[in-house]
Design a protein around this motif. Structure first.
Motif, mmCIF file in Angstrom:
data_model
loop_
_atom_site.group_PDB
_atom_site.id
_atom_site.type_symbol
_atom_site.label_atom_id
_atom_site.label_comp_id
_atom_site.label_asym_id
_atom_site.label_seq_id
_atom_site.Cartn_x
_atom_site.Cartn_y
_atom_site.Cartn_z
ATOM 1 N N LEU A 84 0.827 -1.208 0.000
ATOM 2 C CA LEU A 84 0.000 0.000 0.000
ATOM 3 C C LEU A 84 0.859 1.255 0.000
ATOM 4 O O LEU A 84 0.525 2.252 -0.647
ATOM 5 C CB LEU A 84 -0.935 0.004 1.210
ATOM 6 C CG LEU A 84 -2.137 -0.950 1.133
ATOM 7 C CD1 LEU A 84 -2.920 -0.906 2.443
ATOM 8 C CD2 LEU A 84 -3.047 -0.573 -0.045
ATOM 9 N N GLU A 85 1.972 1.227 0.748
ATOM 10 C CA GLU A 85 2.859 2.384 0.794
ATOM 11 C C GLU A 85 3.499 2.619 -0.565
ATOM 12 O O GLU A 85 3.564 3.765 -1.043
ATOM 13 C CB GLU A 85 3.937 2.176 1.857
ATOM 14 C CG GLU A 85 3.408 2.251 3.285
ATOM 15 C CD GLU A 85 4.444 1.831 4.310
ATOM 16 O OE1 GLU A 85 4.445 2.404 5.415
ATOM 17 O OE2 GLU A 85 5.248 0.922 4.018
ATOM 18 N N LEU A 86 3.981 1.555 -1.210
ATOM 19 C CA LEU A 86 4.586 1.706 -2.528
ATOM 20 C C LEU A 86 3.557 2.188 -3.543
ATOM 21 O O LEU A 86 3.847 3.051 -4.377
ATOM 22 C CB LEU A 86 5.192 0.380 -2.986
ATOM 23 C CG LEU A 86 5.935 0.443 -4.324
ATOM 24 C CD1 LEU A 86 7.142 1.370 -4.225
ATOM 25 C CD2 LEU A 86 6.368 -0.941 -4.787
ATOM 26 N N ARG A 87 2.354 1.650 -3.459
ATOM 27 C CA ARG A 87 1.280 2.078 -4.363
ATOM 28 C C ARG A 87 1.028 3.584 -4.214
ATOM 29 O O ARG A 87 0.798 4.293 -5.188
ATOM 30 C CB ARG A 87 0.005 1.290 -4.052
ATOM 31 C CG ARG A 87 -1.168 1.668 -4.943
ATOM 32 C CD ARG A 87 -2.441 0.950 -4.518
ATOM 33 N NE ARG A 87 -3.536 1.299 -5.393
ATOM 34 C CZ ARG A 87 -3.839 0.699 -6.526
ATOM 35 N NH1 ARG A 87 -3.118 -0.333 -6.926
ATOM 36 N NH2 ARG A 87 -4.852 1.098 -7.273
ATOM 37 N N ASP A 88 1.090 4.059 -2.983
ATOM 38 C CA ASP A 88 0.857 5.469 -2.707
ATOM 39 C C ASP A 88 1.886 6.346 -3.416
ATOM 40 O O ASP A 88 1.563 7.427 -3.921
ATOM 41 C CB ASP A 88 0.902 5.703 -1.197
ATOM 42 C CG ASP A 88 0.385 7.076 -0.812
ATOM 43 O OD1 ASP A 88 -0.530 7.571 -1.489
ATOM 44 O OD2 ASP A 88 0.904 7.650 0.159
ATOM 45 N N TYR A 89 3.137 5.896 -3.462
ATOM 46 C CA TYR A 89 4.182 6.652 -4.149
ATOM 47 C C TYR A 89 4.051 6.542 -5.660
ATOM 48 O O TYR A 89 4.065 7.551 -6.376
ATOM 49 C CB TYR A 89 5.569 6.167 -3.710
ATOM 50 C CG TYR A 89 5.959 6.626 -2.328
ATOM 51 C CD1 TYR A 89 6.193 7.972 -2.054
ATOM 52 C CD2 TYR A 89 6.085 5.713 -1.294
ATOM 53 C CE1 TYR A 89 6.540 8.392 -0.783
ATOM 54 C CE2 TYR A 89 6.430 6.123 -0.010
ATOM 55 C CZ TYR A 89 6.655 7.463 0.237
ATOM 56 O OH TYR A 89 6.989 7.880 1.492
ATOM 57 N N LEU A 90 3.930 5.328 -6.166
ATOM 58 C CA LEU A 90 3.909 5.128 -7.616
ATOM 59 C C LEU A 90 2.712 5.799 -8.275
ATOM 60 O O LEU A 90 2.769 6.188 -9.440
ATOM 61 C CB LEU A 90 3.910 3.629 -7.958
ATOM 62 C CG LEU A 90 5.094 2.798 -7.449
ATOM 63 C CD1 LEU A 90 5.052 1.402 -8.057
ATOM 64 C CD2 LEU A 90 6.415 3.473 -7.742
ATOM 65 N N GLY A 91 1.618 5.942 -7.532
ATOM 66 C CA GLY A 91 0.427 6.561 -8.092
ATOM 67 C C GLY A 91 0.366 8.062 -7.924
ATOM 68 O O GLY A 91 -0.588 8.703 -8.371
ATOM 69 N N ASP A 92 1.379 8.663 -7.298
ATOM 70 C CA ASP A 92 1.350 10.095 -6.989
ATOM 71 C C ASP A 92 1.778 10.919 -8.201
ATOM 72 O O ASP A 92 2.846 10.699 -8.780
ATOM 73 C CB ASP A 92 2.284 10.396 -5.811
ATOM 74 C CG ASP A 92 1.976 11.743 -5.175
ATOM 75 O OD1 ASP A 92 1.942 12.748 -5.911
ATOM 76 O OD2 ASP A 92 1.780 11.797 -3.946
#
Length: 594
Positions: free
Chosen positions: A190-198
């Motif tokens: 979830l944390e990585l998704r938050d970065y990659l989708g920003d």
């Protein structure tokens, strides 16, 4: 007794200042605090000892109660500690306790790398918000790409919003460096998704993809199930096609996922329409998504005739955000009437007449400019030397069209550069040999508008090249009479900008119809044009005056298709014509983190 009729000084003062005098002793409160600290240090009037294990610090209850809600509740309520001579503070060491008490009595404390964390924890527990934020500010000043993810973890433990916000800004701004840190591998999905989708992530999509694959491979069995969802966050349409072709398209790990295979096939069809990629109707990547916010459009001018002198090597960049021009690395050599295109965040300068001390000869050289590195390199040379030619880019191809060859002949040939395979190849020649046409690509078709024949007569033709079929056809039209005019794609139409005329024509390929737009102020030719932010920018050139004399121009104008109006953007740094004018979309170079 005062003489009759004389008022007292007090009465006179009251008359001039009815509210009296407000006396404010600015030193009193600090002096009072200093005196109280002296009493504490000498155990005078102290009535409670604050303890950290065996360590005791004598204090005054009223001072502590006045300093924080924590001690106010402790000493002003019915808690057991309100009447005890000694109070234990759990979770606070002796050194931190001394610093907290010193802060209470002086308002000052020395924050260092060694004490900031225990001090911040104590400030949070004991409810000293300003001290807490001071510790946060210190930690923010120590942020680097290598520690920002760890700082985010810490900010969550301490519930420090300001530190978390700043650390996240660093993580997004310096993502390429952050992705190389060990902490990135420890992020949850979830944390990585938050970065990659920003949208605010600053980094080329190639780096985004590499970071994703490093994260997955760090714990392949546990993380493989997240691959599809996370892979969809990589904006494949902004990845260099060569990188996609060599490092993504046939990746064994991605190929092992049927869902990722569908995404790859869709991307292939979008990127390489000429290679016959198979159809993939489902789970298409959202190709309409714009690039991340970190990408900016820059207007670049290259070469040309400067102030009516010899051909210049100057390269200029215009930043819309600042409205400023700046000089970049000069062209490696003087090139008269070369062509230039932007492709994959680089500038390609093709051919031209190489201006030498002894002799000038047509060139087949290709020079490639990286804005990120501010450097030129030598690319794969064209098959034929040519100048006064036209070039345009489409997908992963560059087309070099016509021009004048080594024997000073007018050329009808066209060649195509494949940036994936790094090769030039000959393609079908244009039906009618013309010089100085307006050129643009739209919907898999390359359009040549007008130009002039070998006798310098205007050619009233639209010549259309179907890219995937490698075939031409031509259409005669009375609307076309342009020479030495650029063409740009603006929305769904191709706009032909001047060319010995003020006239602006917008051509709709779907209906095969022209629409007249607002005229330019001057009759212009040999000028440059490009599109940024759905607006047309026109630079320099030569203008025909009312008495038919020719003047060089430094004008810099903008056309807004929404309002059909022109506005001046000021002046170029100097008069310029026969130059290349193009837009380069890239991420501005981020200076090394201090």
């Amino acid at each position: 007794m005062l003489p009759r009729g004389t008022s007292s000084p007090l009465c006179r003062m009251n008359e001039s200042s009815p509210d009296g005098l407000l006396f404010n002793d600015h030193d009193f409160s600090s002096e009072l605090l200093r005196q109280l600290n002296g009493f504490r240090q000498n155990s005078i009037l102290t009535d409670v000892s604050i303890c950290a294990g065996a360590w005791e610090v004598p204090c005054h209850r009223n001072v502590l109660a006045s300093s924080s809600p924590y001690f106010r509740a402790m000493f002003c309520s019915n808690f057991r500690e309100s009447s005890e001579a000694k109070v234990q503070l759990k979770g606070v060491n002796s050194m931190t306790l001394d610093q907290i008490v010193l802060y209470v009595y002086t308002g000052a404390v020395h924050i260092t790398a060694d004490n900031v964390l225990p001090l911040m924890e104590a400030a949070s527990m004991l409810q000293y918000p300003k001290l807490f934020e001071a510790c946060s500010s210190y930690l923010q000043s120590q942020l680097t790409p290598s520690n920002c993810l760890g700082m985010i973890r810490l900010s969550e433990i301490l519930s420090c919003k300001t530190l978390k916000k700043k650390a996240r800004e660093v993580a997004l701004t310096y993502f390429p460096e952050v992705s190389a840190s060990a902490d990135l591998k420890e992020l949850c999905a979830l944390e990585l998704r938050d970065y990659l989708g920003d949208d605010g992530l600053c980094g080329e999509e190639e780096k985004v993809f590499e970071a994703l694959m490093v994260w997955i491979k760090h714990d392949l069995q546990a993380r493989k199930r997240y691959m599809q969802d996370l892979f969809r966050l990589v904006r494949l349409q902004y990845i260099h096609p060569a990188f996609f072709h060599h490092f993504i398209a046939n990746d064994a790990l991605l190929q092992s996922s049927p869902s990722c295979q569908v995404i790859l096939e869709t991307a292939k069809r979008q990127m390489f329409p000429l290679y016959g990629a198979t159809s993939a109707p489902d789970l298409q990547p959202p190709w309409h998504i714009p690039p991340r916010n970190s990408y900016q459009d820059f207007l670049i001018l290259l070469g040309g005739r400067k102030d009516n002198q010899q051909t210049t090597r100057d390269v200029l960049l215009y930043n819309r955000q600042t409205g400023q021009w700046q000089s970049l690395a000069k062209l490696p050599t003087r090139l008269y009437k070369a062509a230039a295109v932007s492709l994959h965040r680089s500038v390609y300068v093709l051919g031209g007449m190489a201006v030498g001390a002894q002799k000038s000869v047509p060139s087949h050289n290709v020079y490639v400019f990286s804005l990120k590195l501010n450097q030129w390199s030598l690319g794969q040379p064209m098959l034929a030397a040519r100048y006064s030619h036209r070039s345009t880019a489409h997908k992963n191809f560059i087309f070099s069209i016509g021009g004048i060859g080594e024997g000073q002949e007018v050329m009808g040939s066209m060649e195509r550069f494949d940036s994936i395979c790094n090769v030039w190849e000959s393609v079908a020649s244009m039906p009618v040999e013309v010089l100085h046409p307006a050129v643009a690509v739209k919907d898999q078709r390359l359009y040549l508008f007008g130009g002039e024949d070998i006798m310098q007569n205007p050619v009233r033709l639209i010549q259309v090249y179907h890219i995937s079929r490698n075939t031409w056809f031509k259409m005669e039209t009375r609307m076309i009479k342009n020479v030495c005019a650029p063409a740009v794609v603006l929305g769904e139409r191709i706009v032909i900008v001047g060319g010995y005329t003020r006239r602006i024509l917008a051509y709709d390929p779907q209906s095969n119809k022209f629409v007249k737009c607002a005229d330019m102020k001057d009759r212009r030719m040999h000028h440059g044009a490009t599109v940024m932010g759905n607006k047309l920018y026109v630079t320099g050139g030569r203008r025909l005056t009312t008495d038919c004399t020719i003047e060089d121009s430094a004008s810099f104008d903008c056309y807004d298709p929404e309002t059909d109006t022109w506005t001046s953007q000021g002046q170029l740094p100097h008069k310029l014509f026969d130059h290349a004018c193009l837009t380069l979309q890239c991420i501005p170079h981020t200076s090394t983190f201090p």
